[in-house]
Design an enzyme around this catalytic site. Structure first.
Site, PDB file in Angstrom:
ATOM      1  N   TYR A 192      -5.494  10.900   0.883  1.00 18.14           N
ATOM      2  CA  TYR A 192      -6.002   9.536   0.751  1.00 18.14           C
ATOM      3  C   TYR A 192      -7.130   9.453  -0.290  1.00 18.14           C
ATOM      4  CZ  TYR A 192      -7.576   4.874   2.186  1.00 18.14           C
ATOM      5  OH  TYR A 192      -7.946   3.549   2.191  1.00 18.14           O
ATOM      6  N   LYS A 196      -6.974   7.509  -3.938  1.00 11.63           N
ATOM      7  CA  LYS A 196      -7.880   6.380  -4.209  1.00 11.63           C
ATOM      8  C   LYS A 196      -8.800   6.686  -5.399  1.00 11.63           C
ATOM      9  CE  LYS A 196      -6.408   3.490  -1.094  1.00 11.63           C
ATOM     10  NZ  LYS A 196      -5.814   2.209  -1.459  1.00 11.63           N
TER      11      LYS A 196
HETATM   12  N1  LIG Z   1      -8.656  -0.756   6.650  1.00 11.51           N
HETATM   13  C1  LIG Z   1      -9.638  -0.058   6.124  1.00 11.51           C
HETATM   14  O1  LIG Z   1     -10.579   0.361   6.814  1.00 11.51           O
HETATM   15  C2  LIG Z   1      -9.650   0.193   4.629  1.00 11.51           C
HETATM   16  C3  LIG Z   1     -10.787   0.806   4.065  1.00 11.51           C
HETATM   17  C4  LIG Z   1     -10.797   1.070   2.703  1.00 11.51           C
HETATM   18  C5  LIG Z   1      -9.710   0.725   1.918  1.00 11.51           C
HETATM   19  N2  LIG Z   1      -8.627   0.132   2.499  1.00 11.51           N
HETATM   20  C6  LIG Z   1      -7.507  -0.200   1.622  1.00 11.51           C
HETATM   21  O2  LIG Z   1      -7.233  -1.587   1.737  1.00 11.51           O
HETATM   22  C7  LIG Z   1      -5.826  -1.803   1.592  1.00 11.51           C
HETATM   23  C8  LIG Z   1      -5.307  -2.525   2.815  1.00 11.51           C
HETATM   24  O3  LIG Z   1      -5.642  -1.768   3.965  1.00 11.51           O
HETATM   25  P1  LIG Z   1      -5.156  -2.186   5.418  1.00 11.51           P
HETATM   26  O4  LIG Z   1      -6.181  -1.673   6.361  1.00 11.51           O
HETATM   27  O5  LIG Z   1      -4.762  -3.616   5.468  1.00 11.51           O
HETATM   28  O6  LIG Z   1      -3.878  -1.252   5.545  1.00 11.51           O
HETATM   29  P2  LIG Z   1      -2.598  -1.484   6.462  1.00 11.51           P
HETATM   30  O7  LIG Z   1      -2.022  -0.126   6.711  1.00 11.51           O
HETATM   31  O8  LIG Z   1      -2.933  -2.329   7.650  1.00 11.51           O
HETATM   32  O9  LIG Z   1      -1.650  -2.295   5.502  1.00 11.51           O
HETATM   33  C9  LIG Z   1      -1.036  -1.705   4.393  1.00 11.51           C
HETATM   34  C10 LIG Z   1       0.226  -2.469   4.104  1.00 11.51           C
HETATM   35  O10 LIG Z   1       0.893  -1.804   3.028  1.00 11.51           O
HETATM   36  C11 LIG Z   1       2.271  -1.852   3.307  1.00 11.51           C
HETATM   37  N3  LIG Z   1       2.984  -0.775   2.608  1.00 11.51           N
HETATM   38  C12 LIG Z   1       3.027   0.546   2.891  1.00 11.51           C
HETATM   39  N4  LIG Z   1       3.855   1.181   2.046  1.00 11.51           N
HETATM   40  C13 LIG Z   1       4.329   0.228   1.199  1.00 11.51           C
HETATM   41  C14 LIG Z   1       5.229   0.261   0.111  1.00 11.51           C
HETATM   42  N5  LIG Z   1       5.830   1.402  -0.278  1.00 11.51           N
HETATM   43  N6  LIG Z   1       5.487  -0.905  -0.534  1.00 11.51           N
HETATM   44  C15 LIG Z   1       4.907  -2.060  -0.148  1.00 11.51           C
HETATM   45  N7  LIG Z   1       4.067  -2.156   0.892  1.00 11.51           N
HETATM   46  C16 LIG Z   1       3.782  -1.015   1.554  1.00 11.51           C
HETATM   47  C17 LIG Z   1       2.394  -1.693   4.814  1.00 11.51           C
HETATM   48  O11 LIG Z   1       3.639  -2.203   5.273  1.00 11.51           O
HETATM   49  C18 LIG Z   1       1.196  -2.483   5.301  1.00 11.51           C
HETATM   50  O12 LIG Z   1       1.520  -3.816   5.639  1.00 11.51           O
HETATM   51  C19 LIG Z   1      -5.207  -0.436   1.377  1.00 11.51           C
HETATM   52  O13 LIG Z   1      -5.078  -0.175   0.003  1.00 11.51           O
HETATM   53  C20 LIG Z   1      -6.225   0.501   1.989  1.00 11.51           C
HETATM   54  O14 LIG Z   1      -6.151   1.808   1.472  1.00 11.51           O
HETATM   55  C21 LIG Z   1      -8.575  -0.135   3.829  1.00 11.51           C
END
Ligand SMILES: NC(=O)c1ccc[n+]([C@@H]2O[C@H](COP(=O)([O-])OP(=O)(O)OC[C@H]3O[C@@H](n4cnc5c(N)ncnc54)[C@H](O)[C@@H]3O)[C@@H](O)[C@H]2O)c1
Length: 281
Positions: A192, A196
Protein backbone atom coordinates in the site's frame (compact mmCIF):
# COMPACT_ATOMS: atom_id res chain seq x y z
CA UNK A 1 -11.86 59.33 -23.83
CA UNK A 2 -14.02 56.63 -22.28
CA UNK A 3 -12.06 53.98 -20.41
CA UNK A 4 -12.69 50.26 -20.87
CA UNK A 5 -14.43 48.90 -17.76
CA UNK A 6 -12.07 46.84 -15.62
CA UNK A 7 -12.78 43.12 -16.00
CA UNK A 8 -13.93 41.70 -12.71
CA UNK A 9 -11.94 38.81 -11.26
CA UNK A 10 -14.09 35.82 -10.34
CA UNK A 11 -15.67 35.90 -6.89
CA UNK A 12 -14.81 33.13 -4.43
CA UNK A 13 -18.05 31.19 -5.05
CA UNK A 14 -17.37 31.46 -8.81
CA UNK A 15 -13.85 30.09 -8.30
CA UNK A 16 -15.17 27.02 -6.50
CA UNK A 17 -18.09 26.43 -8.87
CA UNK A 18 -18.15 23.33 -11.07
CA UNK A 19 -21.32 24.39 -12.86
CA UNK A 20 -21.61 22.43 -16.11
CA UNK A 21 -18.35 20.52 -15.61
CA UNK A 22 -18.10 16.81 -16.37
CA UNK A 23 -16.25 14.87 -13.68
CA UNK A 24 -15.46 11.18 -13.40
CA UNK A 25 -14.75 9.49 -10.06
CA UNK A 26 -13.26 5.97 -9.98
CA UNK A 27 -13.79 3.68 -7.00
CA UNK A 28 -16.80 5.88 -6.34
CA UNK A 29 -18.88 3.57 -4.17
CA UNK A 30 -16.54 2.78 -1.25
CA UNK A 31 -16.21 4.62 2.04
CA UNK A 32 -15.03 8.03 0.76
CA UNK A 33 -16.05 7.93 -2.93
CA UNK A 34 -19.72 8.85 -2.39
CA UNK A 35 -18.60 11.95 -0.47
CA UNK A 36 -16.27 12.93 -3.33
CA UNK A 37 -19.23 12.54 -5.71
CA UNK A 38 -21.46 14.62 -3.42
CA UNK A 39 -18.86 17.42 -3.14
CA UNK A 40 -18.59 17.64 -6.92
CA UNK A 41 -22.33 17.38 -7.62
CA UNK A 42 -23.16 19.96 -4.95
CA UNK A 43 -20.80 22.38 -6.76
CA UNK A 44 -22.78 21.92 -9.98
CA UNK A 45 -20.88 19.15 -11.77
CA UNK A 46 -22.33 16.24 -13.68
CA UNK A 47 -20.73 13.21 -12.08
CA UNK A 48 -19.79 9.95 -13.75
CA UNK A 49 -19.96 7.51 -10.84
CA UNK A 50 -17.62 4.63 -11.75
CA UNK A 51 -16.77 1.50 -9.79
CA UNK A 52 -16.65 -2.28 -10.26
CA UNK A 53 -20.33 -2.84 -9.40
CA UNK A 54 -22.78 -0.85 -11.51
CA UNK A 55 -25.70 -1.37 -9.10
CA UNK A 56 -23.75 0.27 -6.31
CA UNK A 57 -22.88 3.13 -8.68
CA UNK A 58 -26.61 3.59 -9.37
CA UNK A 59 -27.24 3.68 -5.63
CA UNK A 60 -24.61 6.39 -5.09
CA UNK A 61 -25.99 8.33 -8.05
CA UNK A 62 -29.46 8.33 -6.42
CA UNK A 63 -27.99 10.17 -3.39
CA UNK A 64 -26.64 13.06 -5.50
CA UNK A 65 -28.50 16.35 -6.00
CA UNK A 66 -31.15 15.43 -8.55
CA UNK A 67 -31.59 16.75 -12.05
CA UNK A 68 -27.99 17.27 -13.01
CA UNK A 69 -27.79 14.33 -15.39
CA UNK A 70 -25.22 12.15 -13.68
CA UNK A 71 -24.11 8.78 -15.07
CA UNK A 72 -23.38 5.46 -13.32
CA UNK A 73 -21.17 2.85 -14.93
CA UNK A 74 -19.08 -0.18 -14.09
CA UNK A 75 -15.36 0.30 -14.58
CA UNK A 76 -12.29 -1.74 -13.69
CA UNK A 77 -9.38 0.72 -13.72
CA UNK A 78 -6.89 -2.09 -14.32
CA UNK A 79 -8.54 -2.94 -17.65
CA UNK A 80 -7.44 -0.73 -20.57
CA UNK A 81 -10.34 -1.91 -22.77
CA UNK A 82 -12.90 -1.00 -20.08
CA UNK A 83 -11.28 2.42 -19.69
CA UNK A 84 -11.41 3.01 -23.46
CA UNK A 85 -15.09 2.00 -23.50
CA UNK A 86 -15.78 4.39 -20.62
CA UNK A 87 -13.96 7.21 -22.40
CA UNK A 88 -16.01 6.65 -25.57
CA UNK A 89 -19.27 6.49 -23.65
CA UNK A 90 -18.61 9.65 -21.62
CA UNK A 91 -17.41 11.60 -24.67
CA UNK A 92 -20.47 10.45 -26.62
CA UNK A 93 -22.84 11.48 -23.83
CA UNK A 94 -21.17 14.67 -22.52
CA UNK A 95 -18.61 15.64 -25.20
CA UNK A 96 -15.71 16.01 -22.78
CA UNK A 97 -14.17 15.23 -19.39
CA UNK A 98 -13.17 18.20 -17.22
CA UNK A 99 -12.12 16.50 -14.00
CA UNK A 100 -10.84 12.99 -13.28
CA UNK A 101 -10.64 11.74 -9.68
CA UNK A 102 -8.52 8.59 -9.41
CA UNK A 103 -9.90 7.27 -6.16
CA UNK A 104 -10.06 3.49 -6.75
CA UNK A 105 -7.64 1.44 -4.68
CA UNK A 106 -7.27 -1.81 -2.81
CA UNK A 107 -6.05 -1.91 0.76
CA UNK A 108 -5.36 -5.54 1.47
CA UNK A 109 -6.81 -7.29 4.48
CA UNK A 110 -6.09 -10.69 5.97
CA UNK A 111 -9.36 -12.60 6.27
CA UNK A 112 -8.51 -14.85 9.20
CA UNK A 113 -7.82 -12.70 12.30
CA UNK A 114 -6.13 -15.64 14.05
CA UNK A 115 -3.50 -15.82 11.28
CA UNK A 116 -3.33 -12.13 10.30
CA UNK A 117 -0.29 -11.21 12.41
CA UNK A 118 1.75 -14.10 10.99
CA UNK A 119 0.54 -13.78 7.37
CA UNK A 120 0.99 -10.00 7.23
CA UNK A 121 4.60 -10.07 8.49
CA UNK A 122 6.79 -8.58 5.77
CA UNK A 123 8.79 -11.81 5.59
CA UNK A 124 5.59 -13.70 4.70
CA UNK A 125 3.74 -11.06 2.68
CA UNK A 126 2.28 -12.79 -0.41
CA UNK A 127 3.49 -11.81 -3.86
CA UNK A 128 -0.12 -11.97 -5.21
CA UNK A 129 -1.15 -9.20 -2.79
CA UNK A 130 1.82 -7.08 -3.80
CA UNK A 131 0.99 -7.51 -7.50
CA UNK A 132 -2.74 -6.82 -6.98
CA UNK A 133 -1.99 -3.54 -5.18
CA UNK A 134 0.42 -2.46 -7.92
CA UNK A 135 -2.15 -3.38 -10.57
CA UNK A 136 -5.04 -1.37 -9.10
CA UNK A 137 -3.41 1.41 -7.07
CA UNK A 138 -0.56 2.33 -9.39
CA UNK A 139 -1.16 0.85 -12.86
CA UNK A 140 -4.87 1.75 -12.53
CA UNK A 141 -3.98 5.42 -11.98
CA UNK A 142 -1.50 5.36 -14.86
CA UNK A 143 -4.04 3.79 -17.24
CA UNK A 144 -6.92 6.07 -16.20
CA UNK A 145 -4.71 9.13 -16.74
CA UNK A 146 -3.49 7.83 -20.09
CA UNK A 147 -6.91 6.85 -21.46
CA UNK A 148 -9.30 9.29 -19.75
CA UNK A 149 -6.79 12.12 -19.39
CA UNK A 150 -5.70 12.17 -23.05
CA UNK A 151 -8.94 13.84 -24.27
CA UNK A 152 -8.42 16.51 -21.59
CA UNK A 153 -4.95 17.25 -22.93
CA UNK A 154 -6.33 17.33 -26.49
CA UNK A 155 -8.97 19.91 -25.43
CA UNK A 156 -6.30 21.88 -23.55
CA UNK A 157 -7.86 21.91 -20.09
CA UNK A 158 -8.68 19.72 -17.14
CA UNK A 159 -7.90 18.78 -13.58
CA UNK A 160 -6.77 15.33 -12.49
CA UNK A 161 -6.78 14.44 -8.80
CA UNK A 162 -4.93 11.31 -7.74
CA UNK A 163 -5.95 10.09 -4.32
CA UNK A 164 -2.81 9.02 -2.46
CA UNK A 165 -2.42 8.62 1.33
CA UNK A 166 -0.38 9.64 4.33
CA UNK A 167 1.23 6.23 3.79
CA UNK A 168 2.50 7.51 0.45
CA UNK A 169 4.50 10.10 2.41
CA UNK A 170 5.62 8.26 5.54
CA UNK A 171 5.94 4.58 6.38
CA UNK A 172 3.22 2.89 8.42
CA UNK A 173 3.55 3.17 12.18
CA UNK A 174 3.10 -0.51 13.04
CA UNK A 175 2.49 0.34 16.72
CA UNK A 176 -0.95 1.49 15.62
CA UNK A 177 -1.96 -2.10 15.03
CA UNK A 178 -1.03 -3.26 18.54
CA UNK A 179 -3.69 -3.88 21.18
CA UNK A 180 -3.17 -2.49 24.70
CA UNK A 181 -0.63 -4.93 26.16
CA UNK A 182 1.37 -5.01 22.92
CA UNK A 183 -0.14 -7.86 20.88
CA UNK A 184 0.41 -7.09 17.19
CA UNK A 185 -2.96 -7.77 15.50
CA UNK A 186 -1.51 -7.39 12.01
CA UNK A 187 1.20 -5.49 10.15
CA UNK A 188 0.22 -2.84 7.63
CA UNK A 189 0.95 -3.92 4.07
CA UNK A 190 4.25 -3.06 2.37
CA UNK A 191 2.43 -2.75 -0.98
CA UNK A 192 0.00 0.00 0.00
CA UNK A 193 2.66 2.61 0.90
CA UNK A 194 4.78 1.57 -2.08
CA UNK A 195 1.88 2.16 -4.48
CA UNK A 196 0.76 5.42 -2.86
CA UNK A 197 4.33 6.77 -2.90
CA UNK A 198 4.40 5.83 -6.58
CA UNK A 199 1.15 7.71 -7.16
CA UNK A 200 2.71 10.86 -5.68
CA UNK A 201 5.72 10.86 -7.96
CA UNK A 202 3.65 9.81 -10.98
CA UNK A 203 1.50 12.87 -10.20
CA UNK A 204 4.60 15.08 -10.42
CA UNK A 205 5.65 13.40 -13.66
CA UNK A 206 2.30 14.02 -15.33
CA UNK A 207 1.95 17.56 -13.96
CA UNK A 208 5.24 18.45 -15.63
CA UNK A 209 4.33 16.57 -18.81
CA UNK A 210 0.85 18.06 -19.25
CA UNK A 211 1.43 21.52 -17.77
CA UNK A 212 1.67 23.20 -21.15
CA UNK A 213 -1.34 21.19 -22.36
CA UNK A 214 -3.45 22.90 -19.71
CA UNK A 215 -4.13 19.80 -17.62
CA UNK A 216 -3.38 20.20 -13.93
CA UNK A 217 -2.44 17.05 -12.02
CA UNK A 218 -2.43 17.06 -8.23
CA UNK A 219 -2.63 14.52 -5.43
CA UNK A 220 -4.83 14.52 -2.36
CA UNK A 221 -3.44 12.58 0.59
CA UNK A 222 -6.06 11.62 3.17
CA UNK A 223 -5.39 10.32 6.66
CA UNK A 224 -7.23 7.38 8.22
CA UNK A 225 -11.02 7.44 8.28
CA UNK A 226 -13.07 6.14 11.21
CA UNK A 227 -15.13 3.24 9.94
CA UNK A 228 -16.21 1.03 12.81
CA UNK A 229 -12.69 -0.08 13.74
CA UNK A 230 -12.00 -1.50 17.23
CA UNK A 231 -11.90 1.11 20.01
CA UNK A 232 -8.25 0.35 20.80
CA UNK A 233 -7.28 1.15 17.18
CA UNK A 234 -9.29 4.36 17.07
CA UNK A 235 -7.63 5.42 20.32
CA UNK A 236 -4.14 4.55 19.06
CA UNK A 237 -4.80 6.58 15.91
CA UNK A 238 -6.30 9.55 17.76
CA UNK A 239 -3.40 9.71 20.21
CA UNK A 240 -0.87 9.77 17.37
CA UNK A 241 -2.77 12.56 15.52
CA UNK A 242 -2.34 16.26 16.42
CA UNK A 243 -6.05 16.98 15.86
CA UNK A 244 -6.84 14.08 18.20
CA UNK A 245 -9.22 12.07 16.04
CA UNK A 246 -9.57 9.97 12.92
CA UNK A 247 -11.13 11.59 9.84
CA UNK A 248 -14.79 11.46 8.85
CA UNK A 249 -15.31 10.44 5.21
CA UNK A 250 -16.67 13.92 4.46
CA UNK A 251 -13.51 15.65 5.77
CA UNK A 252 -12.08 15.56 2.22
CA UNK A 253 -14.91 17.33 0.41
CA UNK A 254 -13.42 20.83 0.67
CA UNK A 255 -9.96 19.77 -0.46
CA UNK A 256 -11.35 17.81 -3.39
CA UNK A 257 -13.51 20.71 -4.53
CA UNK A 258 -10.51 23.04 -4.25
CA UNK A 259 -8.37 20.81 -6.48
CA UNK A 260 -11.17 20.16 -8.98
CA UNK A 261 -12.12 23.80 -9.44
CA UNK A 262 -10.49 27.02 -10.65
CA UNK A 263 -9.82 27.85 -6.99
CA UNK A 264 -6.56 25.90 -7.51
CA UNK A 265 -5.91 27.21 -11.06
CA UNK A 266 -2.21 27.94 -10.36
CA UNK A 267 -1.53 24.60 -8.69
CA UNK A 268 -0.13 21.49 -10.31
CA UNK A 269 2.17 18.67 -9.23
CA UNK A 270 1.25 19.30 -5.60
CA UNK A 271 0.20 16.98 -2.83
CA UNK A 272 -2.59 18.37 -0.67
CA UNK A 273 -2.29 16.64 2.68
CA UNK A 274 -5.46 16.42 4.78
CA UNK A 275 -4.49 14.21 7.70
CA UNK A 276 -5.25 15.94 11.00
CA UNK A 277 -1.51 16.60 11.30
CA UNK A 278 -0.44 12.94 11.13
CA UNK A 279 2.56 13.64 8.87
CA UNK A 280 3.55 16.80 10.77
CA UNK A 281 5.14 14.76 13.57
N1 LIG B 1 -10.20 5.14 4.15
C1 LIG B 1 -9.05 5.61 4.56
O1 LIG B 1 -8.76 5.66 5.76
C2 LIG B 1 -8.07 6.16 3.54
C3 LIG B 1 -6.90 6.80 4.01
C4 LIG B 1 -5.99 7.29 3.09
C5 LIG B 1 -6.22 7.15 1.74
N2 LIG B 1 -7.36 6.52 1.32
C6 LIG B 1 -7.54 6.39 -0.13
O2 LIG B 1 -8.78 6.99 -0.48
C7 LIG B 1 -9.36 6.26 -1.57
C8 LIG B 1 -10.74 5.79 -1.18
O3 LIG B 1 -10.63 5.02 0.01
P1 LIG B 1 -11.88 4.28 0.65
O4 LIG B 1 -11.62 4.21 2.11
O5 LIG B 1 -13.16 4.85 0.16
O6 LIG B 1 -11.66 2.83 0.05
P2 LIG B 1 -12.76 1.70 -0.20
O7 LIG B 1 -12.02 0.40 -0.16
O8 LIG B 1 -13.92 1.87 0.72
O9 LIG B 1 -13.21 2.01 -1.67
C9 LIG B 1 -12.39 1.77 -2.78
C10 LIG B 1 -13.27 1.54 -3.97
O10 LIG B 1 -12.42 1.20 -5.07
C11 LIG B 1 -13.07 0.20 -5.81
N3 LIG B 1 -12.11 -0.58 -6.59
C12 LIG B 1 -11.24 -1.53 -6.18
N4 LIG B 1 -10.59 -2.06 -7.23
C13 LIG B 1 -11.06 -1.41 -8.33
C14 LIG B 1 -10.77 -1.51 -9.71
N5 LIG B 1 -9.88 -2.41 -10.18
N6 LIG B 1 -11.44 -0.68 -10.56
C15 LIG B 1 -12.34 0.20 -10.10
N7 LIG B 1 -12.67 0.33 -8.80
C16 LIG B 1 -12.02 -0.47 -7.93
C17 LIG B 1 -13.78 -0.67 -4.78
O11 LIG B 1 -14.84 -1.40 -5.39
C18 LIG B 1 -14.23 0.35 -3.77
O12 LIG B 1 -15.56 0.78 -3.99
C19 LIG B 1 -8.39 5.14 -1.90
O13 LIG B 1 -7.52 5.54 -2.92
C20 LIG B 1 -7.63 4.97 -0.60
O14 LIG B 1 -6.36 4.38 -0.78
C21 LIG B 1 -8.28 6.03 2.18
Amino acid sequence: MQQEPLSQPPTSPELFSLEGKIVLVTGATGLIGPHHCAALAEAGARVVVADLDKNRCEQVLQTLPAGAGHLALSLDVADPAALAETRNLVLQQFGRIDVLVNNAAVNDMFENPALAAEQSRFENYPLEMWLKSIEVNLTGVFLACQILGAPMAERGSGSIINIASTYGIVGPDQRLYQKPGGAQVFFKSPAYPATKGGVLNFTRYLAAYWGKAGVRVNALSPGGVANGQDDWFIQNYAQRTPLGRMANPQDYKGALLFLASDASAYMTGANLVVDGGWTAI
